[in-house]
Design an enzyme around this catalytic site. Structure first.
Site, PDB file in Angstrom:
ATOM      1  N   LYS A  22      -5.190  -5.072   9.742  1.00  0.00           N
ATOM      2  CA  LYS A  22      -3.713  -4.661   9.240  1.00  0.00           C
ATOM      3  C   LYS A  22      -3.613  -3.177   9.378  1.00  0.00           C
ATOM      4  CE  LYS A  22      -3.140  -3.030   4.653  1.00  0.00           C
ATOM      5  NZ  LYS A  22      -2.541  -1.864   4.601  1.00  0.00           N
ATOM      6  N   ASN A  23      -4.397  -2.189   9.450  1.00  0.00           N
ATOM      7  CA  ASN A  23      -4.017  -0.982   9.592  1.00  0.00           C
ATOM      8  C   ASN A  23      -4.253  -0.457  10.973  1.00  0.00           C
ATOM      9  OD1 ASN A  23      -3.625  -0.667   6.890  1.00  0.00           O
ATOM     10  ND2 ASN A  23      -5.515   0.178   6.181  1.00  0.00           N
ATOM     11  N   ARG A 122       0.287  11.000  -2.137  1.00  0.00           N
ATOM     12  CA  ARG A 122       0.458  10.789  -0.613  1.00  0.00           C
ATOM     13  C   ARG A 122       1.731  11.405   0.170  1.00  0.00           C
ATOM     14  NH1 ARG A 122      -1.186   4.557   0.025  1.00  0.00           N
ATOM     15  NH2 ARG A 122      -1.591   5.264   2.065  1.00  0.00           N
ATOM     16  N   ARG A 400      -0.541  -8.563   0.481  1.00  0.00           N
ATOM     17  CA  ARG A 400      -0.362  -7.419   1.552  1.00  0.00           C
ATOM     18  C   ARG A 400      -1.155  -7.121   2.520  1.00  0.00           C
ATOM     19  NH1 ARG A 400       1.918  -2.112  -0.799  1.00  0.00           N
ATOM     20  NH2 ARG A 400       1.657  -1.721   1.441  1.00  0.00           N
TER      21      ARG A 400
HETATM   22  N1  EPU Z   1      -2.217  13.988   2.834  1.00  0.00           N
HETATM   23  C1  EPU Z   1      -1.398  14.972   2.743  1.00  0.00           C
HETATM   24  N2  EPU Z   1      -0.442  15.133   3.603  1.00  0.00           N
HETATM   25  C2  EPU Z   1      -0.181  14.231   4.733  1.00  0.00           C
HETATM   26  C3  EPU Z   1      -0.831  13.330   5.037  1.00  0.00           C
HETATM   27  C4  EPU Z   1      -1.918  12.716   4.095  1.00  0.00           C
HETATM   28  O1  EPU Z   1      -1.790  15.442   1.864  1.00  0.00           O
HETATM   29  O2  EPU Z   1       0.857  14.583   5.272  1.00  0.00           O
HETATM   30  C5  EPU Z   1      -3.533  13.445   2.425  1.00  0.00           C
HETATM   31  C6  EPU Z   1      -3.135  12.276   1.489  1.00  0.00           C
HETATM   32  O3  EPU Z   1      -2.576  12.376   0.287  1.00  0.00           O
HETATM   33  C7  EPU Z   1      -4.681  11.690   1.032  1.00  0.00           C
HETATM   34  C8  EPU Z   1      -5.215  12.355   2.339  1.00  0.00           C
HETATM   35  O4  EPU Z   1      -4.512  13.270   3.172  1.00  0.00           O
HETATM   36  O5  EPU Z   1      -5.079  12.350   0.035  1.00  0.00           O
HETATM   37  C9  EPU Z   1      -5.804  11.006   3.430  1.00  0.00           C
HETATM   38  O6  EPU Z   1      -4.499  10.306   3.701  1.00  0.00           O
HETATM   39  P1  EPU Z   1      -4.161   9.648   4.782  1.00  0.00           P
HETATM   40  O7  EPU Z   1      -2.883  10.132   5.496  1.00  0.00           O
HETATM   41  O8  EPU Z   1      -5.126   9.726   5.660  1.00  0.00           O
HETATM   42  O9  EPU Z   1      -3.653   8.189   4.525  1.00  0.00           O
HETATM   43  P2  EPU Z   1      -2.701   7.305   5.043  1.00  0.00           P
HETATM   44  O10 EPU Z   1      -2.569   7.389   6.520  1.00  0.00           O
HETATM   45  O11 EPU Z   1      -1.393   7.326   4.192  1.00  0.00           O
HETATM   46  C10 EPU Z   1      -4.209   5.273   5.684  1.00  0.00           C
HETATM   47  C11 EPU Z   1      -4.375   3.844   5.524  1.00  0.00           C
HETATM   48  C12 EPU Z   1      -4.886   3.514   3.895  1.00  0.00           C
HETATM   49  C13 EPU Z   1      -6.148   4.240   3.840  1.00  0.00           C
HETATM   50  C14 EPU Z   1      -6.068   5.855   4.198  1.00  0.00           C
HETATM   51  C15 EPU Z   1      -7.277   6.431   4.180  1.00  0.00           C
HETATM   52  C16 EPU Z   1      -2.884   2.646   6.822  1.00  0.00           C
HETATM   53  C17 EPU Z   1      -1.621   2.214   6.908  1.00  0.00           C
HETATM   54  N3  EPU Z   1      -3.067   3.205   5.509  1.00  0.00           N
HETATM   55  O12 EPU Z   1      -3.294   5.503   4.810  1.00  0.00           O
HETATM   56  O13 EPU Z   1      -5.111   2.287   3.735  1.00  0.00           O
HETATM   57  O14 EPU Z   1      -6.721   4.323   2.479  1.00  0.00           O
HETATM   58  O15 EPU Z   1      -5.519   5.736   5.655  1.00  0.00           O
HETATM   59  O16 EPU Z   1      -8.404   6.080   5.243  1.00  0.00           O
HETATM   60  O17 EPU Z   1      -3.410   3.032   7.900  1.00  0.00           O
HETATM   61  C18 EPU Z   1      -5.010   0.388   2.486  1.00  0.00           C
HETATM   62  O18 EPU Z   1      -5.342  -0.357   3.596  1.00  0.00           O
HETATM   63  O19 EPU Z   1      -5.388  -0.374   1.229  1.00  0.00           O
HETATM   64  C19 EPU Z   1      -4.778   1.855   2.430  1.00  0.00           C
HETATM   65  C20 EPU Z   1      -4.352   2.432   1.429  1.00  0.00           C
END
Ligand code: EPU
Length: 421
Positions: A22-23, A122, A400
């Site tokens: 998915k990701n 997030r 999802r």
């Molecule tokens: N963060 C910030 N600012 C930003 C971006 C992130 O503070 O601009 C913080 C977040 O709040 C969090 C940390 O950085 O504390 C890491 O977040 P990240 O941005 O890596 O998460 P994401 O990209 O929103 C993806 C996956 C998630 C997975 C995380 C961590 C996708 C679509 N989603 O989310 O997947 O948990 O990386 O590996 O790729 C899931 O599949 O259930 C899921 C939640």
């Protein structure tokens, strides 16, 4: 709302196939906005989030043709509207992934600002700061991110990410492919899904190196072209079934997967007492009927133990022999499943960002409620190791991210059925 009802106490045993990730699929679908040619994406998982991404692209005028084998041909040359509406963004935060490609290719984008969710606040500040550094004009008004390049190409920049962010790295990497000059992303996410996206972008003609390391270099090109790309297997789905089998003291073979991207999880499963054997595309796990041993762990960005598998391992530890702790360092509120497991007789105590656990012999079935995707999976595992019946409510979360979960578990011998609302 549909529920899943599970009769626990059965040792899982058998073989299943793993779906596409998915990701990986979501950013790759967003990347099709970087070219006016047709991109064919194969091995898509059959999930709500994939349908939502197709709907999002569709509402912007992008045409998609879904083939029989979960292949989709995406043609973004018909795009007419550069807006990702709140109605879709609120159902799937990954919608933010259209921002970088749309802005870089078409010079404009409006994307509803994603709010917080069940696992944390997030924010997307790092995505926006990086795109600004590349010359974008970005404001947030009325709940929307409004971005423009003022008629110019984005320009390459040196981006240092304060925090490792998966979708942040993906958004900037996609935007940089069509920028003028070189972009270097430091402290980049090393997740296999980022690498898969980079490989798809390279197949579209992008000049990228360093993917899979903390420094990714992108030399912008003038245009990208179409390609056919097959999404890699889902490592989180793989890990979830392995953990489910281990928790039930069972034996499982997961096929069509990639063992090399699951090292942290496999080593924790071995610590829990599993015998694991690998070949190129499959993993076999055998507990030889033994109760798992307690395993302490800490989540962190790849290659460390993934936050997306913390809840499932909590379910395993809830019935393990011994005690230990689980520390979550990626999201600030990812322990909602703990309180539900305690209602099933688990002995778990949250202290800050750590869960202190003492394994019990058995959980007891109860009605429980899922709060997010991975928490749902963990409650299903808890149901599988319970003595009697568990019903997991708000199961839409699971659809999802897990393709045909009840069918796959039934193949492994589980007694699980869906009760439609
Ligand atoms: N963060 C910030 N600012 C930003 C971006 C992130 O503070 O601009 C913080 C977040 O709040 C969090 C940390 O950085 O504390 C890491 O977040 P990240 O941005 O890596 O998460 P994401 O990209 O929103 C993806 C996956 C998630 C997975 C995380 C961590 C996708 C679509 N989603 O989310 O997947 O948990 O990386 O590996 O790729 C899931 O599949 O259930 C899921 C939640």
């Amino acid at each position: 709302m549909d529920k899943l009802v599970i009769q626990g106490g059965i040792r899982l045993s058998g073989e299943i196939r793993i779906a596409g990730a998915k990701n990986s699929a979501l950013p790759i679908m967003a990347a099709t906005l970087l070219t006016s040619d047709v991109v064919t994406v194969g091995n898509l998982p059959h999930l709500y989030d994939i349908t939502t991404m197709l709907e999002l692209l569709g509402c912007m005028g992008v045409e998609s043709v879904v083939g029989e084998k979960m292949n989709v041909e995406i043609n973004s040359s018909t795009i007419r509207d550069f807006n990702a509406p709140y109605e879709l963004v609120k159902t799937m935060r990954a919608s933010i992934l259209v921002l970088g490609p749309m802005l870089s290719h078409y010079g404009q984008a409006e994307v509803a600002l994603p709010g917080g969710c069940a696992i944390g606040s997030r924010p997307v500040n790092l995505h926006l700061a990086a795109l600004k550094k590349m010359g974008a004009d970005i404001t947030v008004e009325n709940g929307y991110i409004k971005a423009s390049t003022k008629g110019k190409r984005l320009k390459g920049a040196h981006i240092l990410m304060d925090i490792v962010t998966v979708t942040g790295t993906e958004n900037v990497m996609m935007a940089a492919t069509l920028a003028d000059g070189q972009t270097i992303i430091e402290n980049a996410a090393r997740e296999p899904e980022v690498v898969d996206l980079a490989h798809c972008l390279i197949a579209m003609g992008a000049d990228i190196s360093g993917e899979g390391t903390a420094t990714i270099t992108i030399n912008g090109v003038k245009r990208l072209h179409g390609c056919t790309y097959f999404v890699m297997p889902d490592r989180i789905e793989t890990g979830t079934y392995l953990i489910a089998a281990a928790a039930t003291r069972g034996r499982i073979k997961v096929k069509d997967t990639r063992p090399g991207i699951l090292e942290a999880v496999l080593s924790k499963l071995e610590e829990a007492g599993a015998e694991i054997s690998l070949d190129e595309t499959s993993i076999t796990l055998d507990m030889h009927g033994q109760r798992p041993k307690a395993v302490s762990l800490t989540t962190a960005p790849y290659p460390a133990f993934p936050t997306d598998m913390q809840a499932q391992f909590t379910a395993l530890n809830a019935v393990a022999d011994g005690s230990g702790s689980i520390t979550e360092t990626v999201f600030e509120n990812r322990f909602m499943h703990v309180h539900e497991m305690n209602r099933m007789g688990a002995d778990l105590r949250v202290e800050g960002n750590t869960v202190i656990f003492r394994g019990v012999n058995n959980l007891k079935g109860a009605p429980v409620m899922a709060t997010d995707l991975r928490a749902s999976a963990s409650l299903i595992i808890a149901g599988l190791v319970s003595q009697n019946e568990t019903s997991v409510d708000r199961i839409y979360h699971i659809d999802r991210g897990y393709e045909c979960i009840e069918e796959k578990l039934q193949l492994l011998g589980a007694k699980i059925r869906r009760l439609p609302s």
